[in-house]
Scaffold this active site. Structure first.
Site, PDB file in Angstrom:
ATOM      1  N   ASP A  60      46.130 -13.118   4.138  1.00 11.38           N
ATOM      2  CA  ASP A  60      46.833 -13.611   2.951  1.00 11.38           C
ATOM      3  C   ASP A  60      46.191 -14.919   2.491  1.00 11.38           C
ATOM      4  O   ASP A  60      46.167 -15.891   3.244  1.00 11.38           O
ATOM      5  CB  ASP A  60      48.299 -13.854   3.354  1.00 11.38           C
ATOM      6  CG  ASP A  60      49.174 -14.277   2.191  1.00 11.38           C
ATOM      7  OD1 ASP A  60      48.660 -14.390   1.062  1.00 11.38           O
ATOM      8  OD2 ASP A  60      50.383 -14.493   2.416  1.00 11.38           O
ATOM      9  N   GLU A  96      54.831 -11.702  -4.489  1.00 14.19           N
ATOM     10  CA  GLU A  96      55.852 -12.684  -4.115  1.00 14.19           C
ATOM     11  C   GLU A  96      56.080 -13.727  -5.203  1.00 14.19           C
ATOM     12  O   GLU A  96      57.106 -14.416  -5.180  1.00 14.19           O
ATOM     13  CB  GLU A  96      55.514 -13.337  -2.760  1.00 14.19           C
ATOM     14  CG  GLU A  96      54.268 -14.174  -2.766  1.00 14.19           C
ATOM     15  CD  GLU A  96      53.853 -14.627  -1.363  1.00 14.19           C
ATOM     16  OE1 GLU A  96      53.307 -13.802  -0.619  1.00 14.19           O
ATOM     17  OE2 GLU A  96      54.087 -15.795  -1.026  1.00 14.19           O
ATOM     18  N   HIS A 152      58.297  -9.230   0.423  1.00 13.79           N
ATOM     19  CA  HIS A 152      57.919 -10.530   0.987  1.00 13.79           C
ATOM     20  C   HIS A 152      59.175 -11.130   1.604  1.00 13.79           C
ATOM     21  O   HIS A 152      60.253 -11.052   0.994  1.00 13.79           O
ATOM     22  CB  HIS A 152      57.414 -11.435  -0.151  1.00 13.79           C
ATOM     23  CG  HIS A 152      57.206 -12.866   0.232  1.00 13.79           C
ATOM     24  ND1 HIS A 152      58.088 -13.866  -0.117  1.00 13.79           N
ATOM     25  CD2 HIS A 152      56.215 -13.457   0.941  1.00 13.79           C
ATOM     26  CE1 HIS A 152      57.636 -15.029   0.354  1.00 13.79           C
ATOM     27  NE2 HIS A 152      56.496 -14.803   0.996  1.00 13.79           N
ATOM     28  N   GLU A 193      46.201  -9.878   0.900  1.00 10.42           N
ATOM     29  CA  GLU A 193      47.388 -10.317   0.145  1.00 10.42           C
ATOM     30  C   GLU A 193      47.069 -11.514  -0.747  1.00 10.42           C
ATOM     31  O   GLU A 193      46.409 -12.456  -0.315  1.00 10.42           O
ATOM     32  CB  GLU A 193      48.481 -10.673   1.158  1.00 10.42           C
ATOM     33  CG  GLU A 193      49.788 -11.110   0.543  1.00 10.42           C
ATOM     34  CD  GLU A 193      50.909 -11.146   1.576  1.00 10.42           C
ATOM     35  OE1 GLU A 193      50.930 -10.263   2.470  1.00 10.42           O
ATOM     36  OE2 GLU A 193      51.745 -12.064   1.509  1.00 10.42           O
ATOM     37  N   LYS A 205      46.483 -16.246   7.829  1.00 14.93           N
ATOM     38  CA  LYS A 205      46.263 -16.990   6.588  1.00 14.93           C
ATOM     39  C   LYS A 205      44.762 -17.193   6.397  1.00 14.93           C
ATOM     40  O   LYS A 205      44.052 -17.549   7.352  1.00 14.93           O
ATOM     41  CB  LYS A 205      46.970 -18.351   6.668  1.00 14.93           C
ATOM     42  CG  LYS A 205      48.481 -18.217   6.590  1.00 14.93           C
ATOM     43  CD  LYS A 205      48.924 -17.858   5.192  1.00 14.93           C
ATOM     44  CE  LYS A 205      50.334 -17.306   5.177  1.00 14.93           C
ATOM     45  NZ  LYS A 205      50.781 -16.924   3.836  1.00 14.93           N
ATOM     46  N   GLU A 250      57.994  -7.924   7.077  1.00 13.57           N
ATOM     47  CA  GLU A 250      57.425  -9.253   7.335  1.00 13.57           C
ATOM     48  C   GLU A 250      58.389 -10.081   8.196  1.00 13.57           C
ATOM     49  O   GLU A 250      59.551 -10.266   7.835  1.00 13.57           O
ATOM     50  CB  GLU A 250      57.146  -9.992   6.021  1.00 13.57           C
ATOM     51  CG  GLU A 250      56.593 -11.385   6.273  1.00 13.57           C
ATOM     52  CD  GLU A 250      55.891 -12.006   5.093  1.00 13.57           C
ATOM     53  OE1 GLU A 250      56.236 -11.666   3.951  1.00 13.57           O
ATOM     54  OE2 GLU A 250      55.006 -12.864   5.327  1.00 13.57           O
ATOM     55  N   ASP A 258      60.054 -10.324  -3.450  1.00 15.97           N
ATOM     56  CA  ASP A 258      60.932 -11.029  -2.512  1.00 15.97           C
ATOM     57  C   ASP A 258      62.362 -10.862  -3.018  1.00 15.97           C
ATOM     58  O   ASP A 258      62.667 -11.231  -4.159  1.00 15.97           O
ATOM     59  CB  ASP A 258      60.534 -12.508  -2.458  1.00 15.97           C
ATOM     60  CG  ASP A 258      61.272 -13.262  -1.362  1.00 15.97           C
ATOM     61  OD1 ASP A 258      62.518 -13.104  -1.269  1.00 15.97           O
ATOM     62  OD2 ASP A 258      60.620 -14.003  -0.604  1.00 15.97           O
TER      63      ASP A 258
END
Ligand code: MG
Length: 383
Positions: free
Chosen positions: A196, A248, A298, A222, A169, A331, A271
């Site tokens: 991300d 996502e 996602h 991301e 992250k 993922e 997703d």
């Protein structure tokens, strides 16, 4: 055969250690599960991504009464019936999340009725296992020096477990993000790494971080920018060799068509519990393929979303395609989540960082009814 009943289950748990990302901290997990039963007693399960209480009403009060009595294997027919029923006031958002969970349950159900796996329904698996990337390295409430060290230790733990890829992250603040990107690469010179930001940056910040990611050989960047500013995505992708990934927050073939046309995205991340379900995800994959792009879902939530994404990637043909393919990594969220780890009696089996594609009919995972009772805070049934 007819749909006889549609139940919803809002499942919830408190987390021992809250974890954070660029926008806020999570202290609990909430998911809405959809359980559809036929008049012959076959049951299929799906899940919805988004606010469980709100989506629960959408499934129970809006869609369920409209589709009870329909043939559960007519997945495209049911999808378009639901789409027309809410098109005038909701072309996306939580109503589409509700449709996604219903559609996922129907795919599970259709597989069970036909006696084949969801990957068989999606065209047939071209691989027996799918390599995973570990999603983790979320922020914790601690001084930044200690956080940096803690996150690198967490990443090394996943490397020890056999993961060949992982995602960190970023989006806390640019100075910390830069240090973290460098520290991860230094600790793991050969790991496939991605970052991300969950749409945390403005364009100048995103351009700067993209350069740092590029210099450190990261595989993708991301959600660098707000999903509302597609022109900024185009600008960013034109300035960097790092693949930009997003999707996502996006839904339906119509939404993804605009995203793909922006030419600002290389990896499409719908997703399946939100974009419109497996039915719509296959259409989004076809759109992406027509532009030479890969759709890599996602995944967040329970074993149901993990299982459907595993089947989806098991049936994926790599764009542009070659004998020795670059992996399309699944993922695999590694943060604390009892709803993923304790709610099911049959899970997706992940061995040495690879998800084994379930071969049982339907999604190939199954709910533990005792655990469901324990985690459920509100259930409904429409007949
Ligand atoms: Mg993300």
């Amino acid at each position: 055969m007819k749909i006889a009943s549609i139940k919803t289950h809002h499942v919830k748990c408190e987390l021992e250690t809250p974890f954070g990302f660029s926008q806020w901290f999570y202290g609990q997990r909430n998911v809405l599960l959809v359980e559809i039963t036929t008049d012959t007693g076959v049951t299929g399960w799906g899940e919805c991504y988004g606010p469980a209480e709100v989506i629960q009403t959408a499934v129970d009060r809006f869609y369920a009464p409209k589709i009870i009595g329909m043939n559960p294997t007519s997945t495209d027919q049911i999808w378009h019936f639901m789409w027309r029923a809410s098109l005038d006031f909701a072309r996306g958002g939580v109503l589409m999340a509700a449709m996604s969970g219903i559609d996922m349950a129907l795919w599970d159900l259709k597989g069970k009725i036909r006696g084949v796996s969801v990957s068989e329904l999606m065209g047939g698996a071209v691989r027996d296992s799918v390599p995973c990337y570990a999603t983790g390295m979320y922020f914790q409430e601690m001084p930044e020096d200690l956080l940096l060290k803690t996150l690198v230790e967490e990443a090394l733990y996943y490397a020890d477990q056999g993961f060949e890829a992982m995602k960190i992250k970023v989006g806390k603040n640019v100075a910390f993000d830069e240090k973290l990107i460098l520290a991860m690469r230094e600790a793991m010179p050969n790991m496939v790494l991605a970052a991300d930001s969950n749409h945390a940056y403005d364009l100048p910040e995103a351009v700067h971080i993209a350069k740092v990611l590029e210099d450190n050989n990261y595989a993708w960047f991301e959600e660098p920018l707000s999903p509302e500013n597609l022109d900024q995505f185009t600008h960013l992708q034109n300035q960097t060799r790092v693949a930009i990934a997003t999707g996502e927050c996006e839904q339906t073939r119509f939404g993804f068509s605009k995203l793909i046309e922006s030419k600002g995205v290389q990896i499409i991340q719908a997703d399946l519990a939100y974009c419109g379900g497996p039915s719509e995800a296959l259409k989004i994959r076809a759109l992406a393929s027509a532009k030479g792009l890969n759709m890599i879902p996602h995944v967040w939530g329970t074993q149901l979303n993990l299982a459907v994404a595993t089947h989806f990637l098991a049936t994926a043909y790599h764009e542009p395609g070659r004998k020795e393919e670059k992996s399309l990594f699944l993922e695999y969220d590694r943060t604390e989540n009892p709803l993923r780890d304790e709610l099911f009696e049959v899970n997706v089996n992940v061995v040495n960082g690879k998800a084994i594609v379930p071969s049982e009919p339907g999604l190939g995972v199954s709910i533990n009814r005792d655990a469901l009772q324990q985690f459920s805070v509100n259930s409904t049934e429409a007949k």
